[in-house]
Design an enzyme around this catalytic site. Structure first.
Site, short mmCIF file in Angstrom:
data_model
loop_
_atom_site.label_atom_id
_atom_site.label_comp_id
_atom_site.label_asym_id
_atom_site.label_seq_id
_atom_site.Cartn_x
_atom_site.Cartn_y
_atom_site.Cartn_z
N TRP A 101 51.14 42.16 38.82
CA TRP A 101 50.11 41.56 37.96
C TRP A 101 48.82 42.36 38.02
CZ3 TRP A 101 52.43 39.09 34.51
CH2 TRP A 101 53.49 38.23 34.80
N ASP A 171 42.06 37.41 39.89
CA ASP A 171 43.13 36.62 39.28
C ASP A 171 43.67 35.71 40.38
OD1 ASP A 171 45.55 35.62 38.35
OD2 ASP A 171 46.37 37.55 37.72
N LYS A 195 51.02 27.77 37.41
CA LYS A 195 51.50 27.99 38.77
C LYS A 195 51.14 26.79 39.65
CE LYS A 195 52.72 31.90 37.18
NZ LYS A 195 52.15 33.23 37.29
C1 LIG Z 1 52.14 34.42 36.37
C2 LIG Z 1 51.00 35.31 36.64
C3 LIG Z 1 50.35 36.02 35.61
C4 LIG Z 1 50.84 35.98 34.17
O1 LIG Z 1 50.56 34.76 33.62
P1 LIG Z 1 50.80 34.47 32.06
O2 LIG Z 1 50.12 33.16 31.89
O3 LIG Z 1 52.26 34.42 31.85
O4 LIG Z 1 50.15 35.55 31.29
C5 LIG Z 1 49.27 36.78 35.94
N1 LIG Z 1 48.82 36.87 37.20
C6 LIG Z 1 49.41 36.20 38.21
C7 LIG Z 1 48.87 36.33 39.59
C8 LIG Z 1 50.51 35.40 37.97
O5 LIG Z 1 51.11 34.75 38.98
#
Ligand SMILES: *Cc1c(COP(=O)(O)O)cnc(C)c1O
Length: 360
Positions: A101, A171, A195
């Protein structure tokens, strides 16, 4: 009705209590005679939903007044572009690449300016967090970027990098509300809801006000400007109303349980059950450096692909869903977010013990 233990990395398990409440309110939300799905985002009822959600999130994370809270769409992935588009003033940003990511965010930022990879753990399949105490931070860097909890690899920054005064952008998709956080250490935090917070379709961004610019180049789409969303209190256009409503319920659920201190206590307790077993097991082992282990995502392997496959299949028969590891790591991964009860982790470990006894 049968509920399974769902160890999915995302979309992931939600608190059963929240789902039940939402079910009860499905046809008639608090006497409005309609579902939240059917209601105007400009209505009094929805205004209260989004305002309460923001207030509860502010309380849980102790978000200072000089930070805006935005409810956005486009997934965490859209922020990979929105962050550089909004925050690159000098056109330079430093990225710490600790997983896929972070790597995707780094690659996307290269479209918009000079993105510099100042540290990486790719040399060992992202199984650790590099030393970030004295990195070559660019003098012109507009921000330093991390993915705080690496969902796929199961590592976490227990300590934040030394950004040498530059704003830190993180993030936090897979560790959102998993433990207390000092928001003042960040310029911006953001994460997808699916998540640890709610359903897919909502992204929550927390941004220090001085980073929200009103002098962006005309080429930055209106919808991608944080200013647009901040000025309109996340109601510039139709927001993901139902998702925000569920997020709000999850915030209330966390508040009722005792807030982020209690989430941390529970998450540490759950993770210890699994890690302690992995450390004593003759068949299974964790895949990441111990000091960098995530409380949320726990990858593990037997070292034998065929056996891993058998484990995943047998686990499914026993009501353990989505335990297969990410395709880039293989093996297994147990995501044990806030809503995964301790009983679920105990059930998994009991199953692993039995599997081990049958295979050693
Ligand atoms: C799942 C995830 C993403 C991607 O998320 P989307 O909503 O599918 O774009 C980005 N960063 C992290 C840390 C993730 O776990």
């Amino acid at each position: 009705m049968k509920r399974v233990y769902n160890f999915s990395a995302g979309p992931a398990v939600l608190p059963e209590e929240v789902l039940r409440e939402a079910a009860e309110e499905m046809l008639d939300y608090k006497g409005t005679g309609m579902s939240v799905m059917e209601m105007s985002h400009r209505s009094k009822a929805f205004e209260e939903i989004i305002q309460t959600a923001e207030a509860d999130l502010r309380e849980l994370m102790q978000i200072p007044d000089n930070y805006k809270v935005l409810f956005l769409q486009g997934g965490a992935s859209q922020q990979f572009a929105a962050v550089p588009l909004n925050l690159m003033k000098n056109g330079v940003a430093d990225y710490i690449v600790t997983g896929q990511w972070a790597k995707k965010a780094y690659q996307e930022a290269q479209r918009f300016g000079k993105a510099v990879k100042i540290a990486s753990s790719e040399d060992q399949t992202f199984s650790y967090i590099p030393d970030c105490s004295d990195l070559p931070i660019d003098e012109d860097a507009d921000y330093v970027y991390i993915c705080q909890n690496n969902t796929i690899y199961g590592t976490v920054f227990h300590e934040l990098p030394n950004t040498k005064g530059k704003p830190l952008v993180a993030d936090i998709s897979s560790c959102f509300l998993s433990e207390p956080v000092d928001v003042t250490k960040y310029g911006m935090l953001y994460g997808g809801a699916q998540k640890n917070i709610g359903p897919a379709g909502v992204v929550i961004a927390i941004i220090r006000e001085d980073l929200i610019r009103d002098d962006l180049p005309k080429t930055v789409p209106t919808m991608l400007q944080y200013k647009t969303q901040a000025d309109a209190d996340s109601l510039y256009n139709t927001p993901p109303c139902y998702g925000i409503y569920i997020c709000g319920k999850v915030f209330q659920w966390i508040k009722k349980l005792g807030g982020l201190e209690e989430m941390k206590r529970r998450n540490e307790e759950k993770a210890a059950i699994l890690y302690d077993f992995l450390d004593s097991s003759k068949l299974f082992r964790g895949t990441v450096r111990k000091e960098d282990r995530s409380l949320m995502n726990v990858p593990f392997v037997t070292g034998d692909d065929a056996l891993d496959k058998e484990f995943v299949a047998k686990a499914k028969e026993a009501g353990i869903e989505n335990i297969k590891g990410h395709r880039s790591v293989g093996g297994m991964r147990a995501s044990i977010y806030n809503a995964m009860p301790k009983e679920g982790v105990e059930y998994l470990v009991d199953f692993m013990k039995k599997f081990e006894a049958d295979h050693t």
